[in-house]
Write a protein that holds these residues in place. Structure first.
Motif, short mmCIF file in Angstrom:
data_model
loop_
_atom_site.label_atom_id
_atom_site.label_comp_id
_atom_site.label_asym_id
_atom_site.label_seq_id
_atom_site.Cartn_x
_atom_site.Cartn_y
_atom_site.Cartn_z
N VAL A 157 0.85 -1.18 0.00
CA VAL A 157 0.00 0.00 0.00
C VAL A 157 0.89 1.24 0.00
N LYS A 158 0.60 2.15 -0.92
CA LYS A 158 1.41 3.38 -1.03
C LYS A 158 0.98 4.35 0.06
N ILE A 159 1.94 4.67 0.92
CA ILE A 159 1.66 5.53 2.07
C ILE A 159 2.56 6.77 2.03
N ALA A 160 1.96 7.91 2.32
CA ALA A 160 2.72 9.16 2.47
C ALA A 160 2.79 9.52 3.95
N VAL A 161 3.82 10.23 4.31
CA VAL A 161 4.03 10.67 5.69
C VAL A 161 3.87 12.18 5.73
N ALA A 162 2.99 12.67 6.60
CA ALA A 162 2.77 14.11 6.72
C ALA A 162 3.36 14.61 8.03
N GLY A 163 4.54 15.21 7.94
CA GLY A 163 5.19 15.79 9.11
C GLY A 163 6.21 14.88 9.76
N LEU A 164 7.21 15.51 10.35
CA LEU A 164 8.26 14.79 11.06
C LEU A 164 8.46 15.33 12.47
#
Length: 371
Positions: A30-37
């Motif tokens: 599943v293609k997942i994006a990360v918002a914020g670190l």
């Protein structure tokens, strides 16, 4: 700081995927994006064992270039993953889901951006900074037919699952009469969280409060789950700031009392514990079950018996890791039930409880919830 990161990754890896456990259906990652670190829990996704290849990180949104560079070097991340604009990342990488690791205040904007694009969202606890934000997020999720789930570390504790099972299957404890949930640590600054995390965690706007939000949400989530989604009839809370020199703008100590017909819930959320803790005590008519940590319990069925200490095996894949769970939800391998810990329904109730708790603490009055 390095030792804290290592400790965090080690703790969270406890819930990583076991390649030998029960397999889910074979799907493409599943293609997942990360918002914020800026949320230190982001180490969870970068430090996890991805031997099942169930997710693929296709983009990372972080406007702070220095922070991005730090993570890129720490985890040997591809420079091409980085975006400083959330909308651009979503449009260029086309993720199936996005997971939030910025401030809690940012959760609403994330859903406002992702939902119209049909991108599913998982946020770190709590769901939102207040009930207004939470209801706006729910409206967007419903209108755009996306999953909006909330991740708590304690969701993956096999001990908590066993406690609920024991009371549901009439194992001699009787009906639940009282639940006490204790969560927290010595304080975010004291345990050495990153500067970026500390900055918004101690901001009453960006976090919605202090310990009451950071750790009060765990108890509200678990008690709502144990009560099968039932809302409390009243909420009473007391907050204090024992360390105003460190936390001048938010509480660092919170106690919340929830009442239900025949049941009382007590949530103790603190940045003043002398040690890290996430534990729960559930008392029935005849006995009790204490979830002492992620796998260990103490149970007592009768007052004339001796307590029994037991250890529970970790939860099976994909219920032992938030990202495996998210992938399974996106692939329709799991149907999120309204009463589930991660569900939107449960976490709307959590926000009702936390909003009422903050109002109670401010006014010194018990808040009655209207059905």
């Amino acid at each position: 700081m390095t030792s804290l990161i290592l400790a965090l990754v080690t703790l969270l890896s406890t819930f990583s995927v076991d390649p030998e456990s029960t397999s889910s259906s074979q799907n493409e990652p599943v293609k997942i994006a990360v918002a914020g670190l800026t949320h230190d829990h982001v180490h969870w996704i970068f430090g996890r064992d991805n031997s099942r290849n169930d997710i693929e990180v296709v983009g990372i949104y972080e406007p702070n270039e220095e922070l991005w560079q730090r993570y890129m070097e720490m985890y040997d991340l591809d420079q091409n993953l980085h975006f400083d604009d959330l909308f651009d990342m979503l449009n260029e990488t086309h993720p199936e889901a996005i997971t939030a690791f910025g401030s809690t205040y940012d959760h609403l904007q994330l859903v406002e951006t992702a939902a119209p694009l049909g991108v599913h969202v998982m946020v770190e606890k709590p769901l939102a900074v207040n009930l207004d934000h939470a209801l706006r997020m729910k409206k967007l999720a419903d209108e755009n037919d996306i999953h909006l789930i909330t991740n708590y570390e304690t969701t993956w504790y096999s001990s908590n699952q066993e406690v609920k099972r024991l009371f549901e299957h009439d194992k001699g404890f009787g009906k639940i009469r009282k639940v006490t949930v204790n969560d927290g640590h010595q304080g975010p600054k004291e345990i050495g969280v990153s500067e970026e995390f500390l900055e918004w965690l101690t901001d009453p706007v960006l976090n919605g409060g202090g310990a009451i939000m950071d750790f009060g949400c765990y108890g509200a989530n678990l008690i709502t789950w144990l009560m099968d989604g039932q809302e409390p009839t009243s909420v009473t809370a007391v907050t204090q700031t024992h360390k105003p020199g460190i936390y001048p703008h938010v509480d660092d100590e919170a106690t919340i009392i929830l009442t239900y017909p025949g049941v009382q819930g007590v949530i103790q959320a603190s940045w003043n514990w002398p040690y890290n803790r996430k534990d729960m005590q559930v008392y029935g008519e005849h006995g009790y079950a204490f979830a002492q940590d992620n796998q260990n319990l103490q149970i007592l069925k009768r007052a004339d018996e001796s307590p029994e200490n037991i250890s529970i095996d970790p939860r099976e894949y994909p219920y032992n890791d938030p990202f495996s769970y998210l992938a399974a939800v996106v692939n329709d391998d799991i149907t999120v039930q309204e009463t589930d810990l991660s569900s939107l329904s449960n976490n709307i109730t959590v926000m009702k409880i936390l909003d009422a708790a903050k109002k109670s603490a401010e006014t010194g009055k018990t808040i009655t919830l209207t059905p």
